[in-house]
Design a protein around this motif. Structure first.
Motif, PDB file in Angstrom:
ATOM      1  N   LYS A 106       2.821   7.468   6.363  1.00 61.76           N
ATOM      2  CA  LYS A 106       1.377   7.566   6.551  1.00 61.76           C
ATOM      3  C   LYS A 106       0.934   6.642   7.660  1.00 61.76           C
ATOM      4  CE  LYS A 106      -0.252   4.021   3.324  1.00 61.76           C
ATOM      5  NZ  LYS A 106      -1.504   3.420   3.670  1.00 61.76           N
TER       6      LYS A 106
ATOM      7  N   GLY B 190      -3.559   4.912  -6.294  1.00 64.54           N
ATOM      8  CA  GLY B 190      -2.268   4.506  -6.848  1.00 64.54           C
ATOM      9  C   GLY B 190      -2.384   3.206  -7.617  1.00 64.54           C
TER      10      GLY B 190
ATOM     11  N   GLY C 137       0.833  11.235   5.042  1.00 67.49           N
ATOM     12  CA  GLY C 137      -0.408  10.671   4.519  1.00 67.49           C
ATOM     13  C   GLY C 137      -1.272  10.021   5.576  1.00 67.49           C
TER      14      GLY C 137
ATOM     15  N   ASP D 125       0.800  -1.231   0.000  1.00 66.77           N
ATOM     16  CA  ASP D 125       0.000   0.000   0.000  1.00 66.77           C
ATOM     17  C   ASP D 125       0.830   1.279   0.000  1.00 66.77           C
ATOM     18  OD1 ASP D 125       0.770  -0.584   2.785  1.00 66.77           O
ATOM     19  OD2 ASP D 125      -0.407   1.193   3.238  1.00 66.77           O
TER      20      ASP D 125
ATOM     21  N   ASP E 233      -7.629   6.992   0.673  1.00 63.34           N
ATOM     22  CA  ASP E 233      -7.751   6.263  -0.591  1.00 63.34           C
ATOM     23  C   ASP E 233      -6.483   6.326  -1.444  1.00 63.34           C
ATOM     24  OD1 ASP E 233     -10.261   5.278  -0.193  1.00 63.34           O
ATOM     25  OD2 ASP E 233     -11.294   6.867  -1.299  1.00 63.34           O
ATOM     26  N   ALA E 234      -5.407   6.889  -0.905  1.00 62.82           N
ATOM     27  CA  ALA E 234      -4.208   7.097  -1.727  1.00 62.82           C
ATOM     28  C   ALA E 234      -3.723   5.800  -2.379  1.00 62.82           C
ATOM     29  CB  ALA E 234      -3.091   7.713  -0.879  1.00 62.82           C
ATOM     30  N   ALA E 235      -3.696   4.707  -1.614  1.00 61.75           N
ATOM     31  CA  ALA E 235      -3.192   3.445  -2.181  1.00 61.75           C
ATOM     32  C   ALA E 235      -4.149   2.905  -3.252  1.00 61.75           C
ATOM     33  CB  ALA E 235      -2.994   2.412  -1.081  1.00 61.75           C
TER      34      ALA E 235
ATOM     35  N   GLU F 182       0.578  10.037  -4.511  1.00 62.04           N
ATOM     36  CA  GLU F 182       0.746  11.397  -3.980  1.00 62.04           C
ATOM     37  C   GLU F 182       1.754  12.179  -4.822  1.00 62.04           C
ATOM     38  OE1 GLU F 182      -1.055  12.875  -1.939  1.00 62.04           O
ATOM     39  OE2 GLU F 182      -1.754  11.548  -0.335  1.00 62.04           O
TER      40      GLU F 182
ATOM     41  N   TYR G 277       7.845   9.485   2.272  1.00 60.47           N
ATOM     42  CA  TYR G 277       6.404   9.431   2.465  1.00 60.47           C
ATOM     43  C   TYR G 277       6.140   8.610   3.716  1.00 60.47           C
ATOM     44  CZ  TYR G 277       1.515   8.222   1.635  1.00 60.47           C
ATOM     45  OH  TYR G 277       0.160   8.045   1.770  1.00 60.47           O
TER      46      TYR G 277
ATOM     47  N   ALA H 232       0.659   4.375  -2.551  1.00 60.50           N
ATOM     48  CA  ALA H 232       0.173   5.661  -2.036  1.00 60.50           C
ATOM     49  C   ALA H 232       1.208   6.752  -2.294  1.00 60.50           C
ATOM     50  CB  ALA H 232      -0.121   5.543  -0.544  1.00 60.50           C
TER      51      ALA H 232
END
Ligand SMILES: [Zn+2]
Length: 403
Positions: free
Chosen positions: A220, A385, A338, A198, A380-382, A206, A218, A202
């Motif tokens: 998160k 991605g 994140g 993930d 929802d970033a992952a 981003e 990064y 992500a």
């Protein structure tokens, strides 16, 4: 040097040019042939021929003509691919999710189910993941769409060939073959499946929405703590596939034992389990799930409510120290925050800046202090991605679209 057969060369060039046209339309939206020619450097005639092949294959379609201001109406080309879909399956410490999208990334269907976090029982978790995937496949079939790519996102490091989860401390897993487990439960899964970590997805997602972050750290937190290191545009995967496992940076001398086998990991003092426990919200996790409990925790931290805000203040120096160490090791342009931590970037930045160098680096005139910025894609970033990576994989191989 032997020359390649002519047909192979022209086939590769054609494929490359098809990808150029598709990528332009995916990134810029509906485009006139002249606009595509200008942006890609292809001739107008080449674009017309490629567009004809893509339209014939049902990948592109023409929009209705619109007035151009110069009298002559313009017809643009847009992505059709109305019989294709991307299906992302994701499993975190609390929930299994299936997200069905168009090739352009527009959401068609989403379903989630909590698996109840049965520690050390991957089969029970895979049963729930398989059930949401089956539901999404049913919806795809009902919409008349073929799933052309299926990434599976896990909140853990991935390695091996075929790829497996190496260890998931949030679920008490050792090595688990998630794709094999899904295939044995659902024989009709698409041929093209991938297993992805993930935090890497992500981070790449981003980066694609942030500017000038070729080198970035990064970090998160939502389900556990994850991270990624991008140096000069490249993801640092590491020799064992665990590059960027920032939750397991050992930061506390003589600290608590961690599921990973070390003691004093960042996750043992700043992970969501610890913060929720100290904030008195552990019961809410059991009752309503991790995502809801974290939303509540985050609101209480923002409001300065005790004991949540006090728990956060205790975690901040450890988060800051981890970033200070990593910053000196990697010298990034930016540190991107994140997950639910994004909403608390200001307090992380303040703690981070409390112990920074005053000496300038050899290359720049200013001290090597990266910007600390909030990620824009939230929890929802992952997923984003994964969808974008799947889209790029399909566009890079237009033969799979029948062109
Ligand atoms: Zn650890």
């Amino acid at each position: 040097m032997p020359r390649l057969p002519r047909s192979l060369v022209s086939g590769d060039v054609r494929r490359h040019n098809l990808t150029l046209v598709l990528e332009h339309i995916v990134r810029s939206g509906p485009s006139a042939r002249s606009e595509i020619a200008e942006a890609t450097g292809l001739t107008r005639g080449a674009v017309t021929a490629l567009a004809a092949a893509l339209t014939e294959a049902g990948v592109l379609r023409e929009t209705d003509p619109v007035a151009s201001g110069k009298g002559r109406p313009i017809t643009r080309l847009e992505l059709a691919a109305s019989d294709l879909a991307v299906l992302v399956a994701q499993v975190d410490a609390d929930t299994a999710t299936a997200l069905l999208t168009t090739l352009a990334g527009d959401e068609l269907f989403r379903v989630s189910a909590r698996h109840g976090r049965p520690m050390g029982e991957p089969d029970a978790v895979l049963d729930v993941l398989a059930s949401v995937v089956a539901e999404a496949l049913g919806v795809a079939s009902g919409l008349g769409r073929r799933v052309v790519e299926m990434p599976v996102v896990v909140f853990a490091p991935v390695g091996g060939e075929p790829p497996v989860v190496l260890a998931d401390t949030d679920l008490g897993w050792g090595e688990v073959d998630v794709i094999g487990g899904l295939r044995s439960r659902l024989p009709s899964l698409p041929a093209t499946m991938s297993l992805e970590s993930d935090a890497w997805l992500a981070a790449l997602a981003e980066r694609s929405v942030l500017e000038s972050t070729e080198s970035m750290l990064y970090i998160k937190s939502n389900s556990g703590i994850g991270g990624a290191i991008l140096l000069e545009g490249r993801l640092v995967e590491g020799a064992h596939g665990v590059g960027g496992a920032l939750g397991h940076i050992v930061i506390v001398p003589d600290g608590e034992p961690c599921e990973c086998g070390q003691s004093g990991c960042l996750v043992t003092v700043a992970g969501p389990d610890v913060l929720l426990e100290r904030a008195g919200l552990a019961g809410l996790v059991a009752e309503r799930g991790l995502a809801t409990a974290i939303d509540e925790l985050s609101s209480q931290i923002a409001a300065g409510a005790t004991p949540a805000a006090a728990a956060w203040d205790d975690a901040l120096p450890w988060i800051a120290r981890s970033l200070q160490v990593l910053s000196m090791a990697t010298d990034p342009d930016a540190i991107v925050i994140g997950g639910f931590w994004a909403a608390h970037t200001a307090s992380i930045e303040q703690a981070f800046r409390a112990n920074r160098p005053t000496l300038a680096g050899p290359r720049a005139g200013a001290p090597a202090i990266p910007a600390v910025v909030a990620g824009r894609l939230g929890a929802d970033a992952a997923l984003f991605g994964a969808v974008w990576a799947a889209r790029d994989a399909v566009l890079a191989d237009p033969g799979r679209l029948g062109v």
